[in-house]
Write a protein that holds these residues in place. Structure first.
Motif, mmCIF file in Angstrom:
data_model
loop_
_atom_site.group_PDB
_atom_site.id
_atom_site.type_symbol
_atom_site.label_atom_id
_atom_site.label_comp_id
_atom_site.label_asym_id
_atom_site.label_seq_id
_atom_site.Cartn_x
_atom_site.Cartn_y
_atom_site.Cartn_z
ATOM 1 N N ARG A 57 0.539 -0.625 0.086
ATOM 2 C CA ARG A 57 0.132 -0.014 -0.134
ATOM 3 C C ARG A 57 0.569 1.201 0.086
ATOM 4 O O ARG A 57 1.265 1.257 0.676
ATOM 5 N N GLU A 103 -4.993 7.727 -3.441
ATOM 6 C CA GLU A 103 -5.216 7.656 -2.039
ATOM 7 C C GLU A 103 -4.910 5.541 -1.872
ATOM 8 O O GLU A 103 -4.838 5.779 -0.732
ATOM 9 N N ASN A 104 -5.784 5.401 -3.126
ATOM 10 C CA ASN A 104 -6.125 3.709 -2.565
ATOM 11 C C ASN A 104 -4.629 3.075 -3.766
ATOM 12 O O ASN A 104 -4.772 1.859 -3.689
ATOM 13 N N ILE A 148 0.141 4.109 0.563
ATOM 14 C CA ILE A 148 -1.508 5.528 2.041
ATOM 15 C C ILE A 148 -0.985 7.306 1.404
ATOM 16 O O ILE A 148 -1.860 7.706 0.927
ATOM 17 N N ASP A 165 -5.877 -2.110 3.872
ATOM 18 C CA ASP A 165 -6.059 -1.303 5.146
ATOM 19 C C ASP A 165 -6.261 -2.222 6.402
ATOM 20 O O ASP A 165 -6.131 -1.938 7.353
ATOM 21 N N ALA A 207 -7.426 -2.075 -1.351
ATOM 22 C CA ALA A 207 -6.799 -0.850 -0.475
ATOM 23 C C ALA A 207 -7.643 -1.246 1.016
ATOM 24 O O ALA A 207 -6.918 -1.338 1.374
#
Length: 131
Positions: free
Chosen positions: A65, A73-74, A67, A102, A98
């Motif tokens: 990821r 943002e994904n 972030i 997360d 994502a």
């Protein structure tokens, strides 16, 4: 002998009801196929030609990821197991993956297609949830 049986039963209960050592067991036993897509951004990767010999059908790729990616943002970066970045999961496909990552889920990919298209590489991947 009854003491041995009692101890074994207590360990079993500890593992499954009190959380002791639960991380040693995979809940599904097998990896779960989720989706197939392609690697986005391969034309922006420097020295991509040098990585092609490492990318074969069924090559496992790792997801990371990003972030704080300024464009998405994904964002989920795709790397070879040796650490070289080869691109991203396409933005149109990445939101659910994502969110899974997360929340602590481990996702990975496997190459199912590789083809040179002019100056860039088309790399198809299948996304899996580790079982």
């Amino acid at each position: 002998m009854p003491d041995l049986e009692k101890t074994d039963k207590e360990n079993f209960i500890d593992i499954f009801h009190r959380g002791g050592g639960i991380d040693k067991f995979k809940p599904y036993g097998e990896d779960i196929f989720l989706f197939d897509t392609y690697v986005a951004g391969t034309s922006y990767i420097e020295n991509m030609e040098n990585f092609q010999e490492k990318i074969e059908i069924d090559t496992k790729v790792k997801f990371f990821r990003e972030i704080y990616n300024e464009y998405d943002e994904n964002a989920i970066k795709i790397c070879l197991e040796t650490g070289e970045k080869i691109g991203y999961i396409p933005q149109v496909d990445n939101e659910i993956f994502a969110r899974l990552m997360d929340s602590g889920k481990y996702l990975f990919g496997k190459v199912y297609h590789k083809e040179k298209k002019g100056r860039w590489w088309q790399i198809g991947i299948k996304i899996y949830l580790e079982g």
